[in-house]
Enzyme design. Sequence first.
Site, mmCIF file in Angstrom:
data_model
loop_
_atom_site.group_PDB
_atom_site.id
_atom_site.type_symbol
_atom_site.label_atom_id
_atom_site.label_comp_id
_atom_site.label_asym_id
_atom_site.label_seq_id
_atom_site.Cartn_x
_atom_site.Cartn_y
_atom_site.Cartn_z
ATOM 1 N N PHE A 158 -14.000 -1.290 1.238
ATOM 2 C CA PHE A 158 -15.383 -1.384 1.711
ATOM 3 C C PHE A 158 -16.380 -1.610 0.582
ATOM 4 O O PHE A 158 -17.492 -2.085 0.826
ATOM 5 C CB PHE A 158 -15.772 -0.094 2.463
ATOM 6 C CG PHE A 158 -16.181 1.034 1.548
ATOM 7 C CD1 PHE A 158 -17.494 1.135 1.099
ATOM 8 C CD2 PHE A 158 -15.261 1.977 1.106
ATOM 9 C CE1 PHE A 158 -17.873 2.153 0.220
ATOM 10 C CE2 PHE A 158 -15.626 2.991 0.240
ATOM 11 C CZ PHE A 158 -16.933 3.076 -0.202
ATOM 12 N N LYS B 240 -7.918 -9.126 6.073
ATOM 13 C CA LYS B 240 -8.249 -7.928 6.850
ATOM 14 C C LYS B 240 -9.300 -7.192 6.031
ATOM 15 O O LYS B 240 -8.984 -6.475 5.087
ATOM 16 C CB LYS B 240 -6.982 -7.062 7.028
ATOM 17 C CG LYS B 240 -6.954 -6.215 8.284
ATOM 18 C CD LYS B 240 -8.071 -5.206 8.394
ATOM 19 C CE LYS B 240 -7.860 -3.967 7.568
ATOM 20 N NZ LYS B 240 -9.047 -3.075 7.549
ATOM 21 N N GLU C 112 -13.090 -2.097 7.708
ATOM 22 C CA GLU C 112 -13.732 -1.916 9.019
ATOM 23 C C GLU C 112 -15.121 -1.296 8.872
ATOM 24 O O GLU C 112 -15.871 -1.215 9.828
ATOM 25 C CB GLU C 112 -12.843 -1.064 9.938
ATOM 26 C CG GLU C 112 -12.529 0.356 9.462
ATOM 27 C CD GLU C 112 -11.386 0.427 8.447
ATOM 28 O OE1 GLU C 112 -11.163 -0.538 7.690
ATOM 29 O OE2 GLU C 112 -10.713 1.482 8.400
ATOM 30 N N ARG C 113 -15.470 -0.860 7.630
ATOM 31 C CA ARG C 113 -16.788 -0.238 7.428
ATOM 32 C C ARG C 113 -17.896 -1.298 7.330
ATOM 33 O O ARG C 113 -19.025 -1.049 7.712
ATOM 34 C CB ARG C 113 -16.814 0.570 6.132
ATOM 35 C CG ARG C 113 -15.630 1.475 5.960
ATOM 36 C CD ARG C 113 -16.011 2.901 6.248
ATOM 37 N NE ARG C 113 -14.847 3.753 6.178
ATOM 38 C CZ ARG C 113 -14.220 4.250 7.238
ATOM 39 N NH1 ARG C 113 -14.645 4.005 8.452
ATOM 40 N NH2 ARG C 113 -13.162 5.019 7.093
ATOM 41 N N SER D 82 -7.705 2.487 -2.034
ATOM 42 C CA SER D 82 -7.364 3.752 -2.686
ATOM 43 C C SER D 82 -5.881 3.776 -3.076
ATOM 44 O O SER D 82 -5.056 3.068 -2.489
ATOM 45 C CB SER D 82 -7.679 4.901 -1.732
ATOM 46 O OG SER D 82 -6.943 4.730 -0.539
ATOM 47 N N CYS E 167 -14.960 0.914 -8.389
ATOM 48 C CA CYS E 167 -13.705 1.286 -9.052
ATOM 49 C C CYS E 167 -13.868 1.249 -10.559
ATOM 50 O O CYS E 167 -13.031 1.746 -11.292
ATOM 51 C CB CYS E 167 -12.573 0.369 -8.617
ATOM 52 S SG CYS E 167 -12.736 -1.281 -9.271
ATOM 53 N N GLU F 56 -10.537 11.130 -7.864
ATOM 54 C CA GLU F 56 -11.572 10.085 -7.844
ATOM 55 C C GLU F 56 -12.616 10.516 -6.809
ATOM 56 O O GLU F 56 -12.326 10.557 -5.610
ATOM 57 C CB GLU F 56 -10.963 8.738 -7.442
ATOM 58 C CG GLU F 56 -11.988 7.626 -7.403
ATOM 59 C CD GLU F 56 -11.446 6.297 -6.886
ATOM 60 O OE1 GLU F 56 -10.652 6.294 -5.930
ATOM 61 O OE2 GLU F 56 -11.837 5.255 -7.437
#
Length: 499
Positions: A149, A173, A176-177, A226, A281, A384
């Site tokens: 996201f 893909k 979805e956020r 993640s 990240c 994290e």
Amino acid sequence: MNELTHFLNGAMTNGTSGRFSDVFNPATGEVQSKCPMASAAETTAAIEDAAAAQPAWGARNPQRRARVMMAMVGLMNRDMDKLAEALSREHGKTIPDAKGDLQRGLEVIEYCIGAPQMLKGDYTDDAGPGIDMYSMRQPLGVVASIMPFNFPAMMPLWHVGPALACGNAVVLKPSERDPSVPLMLAELFIEAGLPKGVFQVVNGDKEAVDTLLDSEIIQGVSFVGSTPIAQYIYSRATANGKRAQCFGGAKNHMIVMPDADMDQAADALVGAGFGAAGERCMAVSVAVPVGEETADRLIEKLVPRVEKLRVAPYTDGDDVDYGPVVTREAKERILGLIQSGVDQGADLVVDNRNFSLQGYEDGFFVGPHLFDRVTPDMDIYKTEIFGPVLSCVRAGSYEEAIGLAMDHEYGNGTAIYTRDGDTARDFAHRINIGMVGINVPIPVPLAYHTFGGWKKSMFGDLNQHGPDSFKFYTRTKTVTSRWPSGIKEGGEFNFKAMD
Ligand code: NAD
């Protein structure tokens, strides 16, 4: 309620599974749209259509494919404001940050204009008597990109661009956020001249992802997200015989030597630690000052800077430092980790646990937090956090500082602030981390280099963008050919030698 779609065979396409996921306005906490979650059957159909469209695209010469990239650059620049607004609305990051997200993605599309040069093969003339040998790079076929996201434009573009330029079809893909910008980018690719079906966007969750991982058609999988999911995707994709590159989480340390320019180091830490609410990240989440005196000076510089940060919705103007985090769950998780830091004995020198923004009480805002005297056994050090939290771990020596970064399970990025070339050089050579900054806090390599971490930040062999991406999205084929010479000395042709 705004109902989002997939993007299939060149058009926005409604989902048919009947399942949806909420897309929030993170500033208000309200659901602003519903994102369809593809069923296995919808995903399989998208893959099959991509497979049908790929051969003609793969057969186009690289220069013609590159022209689509060139057109895409123009279209993205044309629509930059609209794309940035859509991105901020779902993600919550500021408009300048959203433009940065788009710009770093765009730079990889620009790099892909060089596809003809990148796809040139190797040739050995006279490898033996009458023998020539050449290698060519051919597309894999249909590949899948499963994206996070936090960079809804940059991350898909880093993968879709090189995959397409190499002649593959891609099933993306997105997260979805914040799925709107990937859908808009797919539409722009069609306007840029990409044939229908070559770039499919399937919105969904685990059901869609597992279908991609198990499909016999999908030849390569790129994942960013993640670490636990990266590990899962890597094992399942490779067990199914696919090529995979999976990029995971991070805990980036910045070492501050006693000779560093302390104002510069403090400014860098605030930008790298709190920008985009720490949802990067490459965010610096750990500062490691060397020596007590350095630590005291650094904390003294950091506190007023952190206290001054302006946290607000992106609509409040360009002087907003950062906006909300992505979901209510993310906010609660971050606040839980902050509490664990306090409970485990760290010194919370900037405490915004009660932060609330008037008029946006239900938004997912988290105020900035600064911890001092964090130790490696604490959860806030090991995990994290992916939020606006900077931890300071005091090291007694340079060796102890570099040891901390080297012993951490993540190895995405790191930085050192020093005026000493010898220390900087030693750090760059010894550190077991993929991307290193010397007096640069977020050392994100440009499009023509490659991006990737070490240790638990990356599973696979080849990095994102740059030359590695052209290797990842192609297979090498090497041809050895022999043509017995029919030419006699003196130039006369000897047909008998050809029998
Ligand atoms: P995430 O792992 O939750 O999700 C990433 C993708 O995986 C999404 O598309 C999601 O739908 C899918 N997914 C989630 N759970 C799944 C499951 N059980 N099975 C199959 N698919 C699943 O990550 P996120 O929260 O979207 O992104 C943040 C993470 O991404 C951070 O850890 C950050 O460090 C990392 N990240 C890494 C890089 C890098 O290059 N190393 C770059 C950007 C972000």
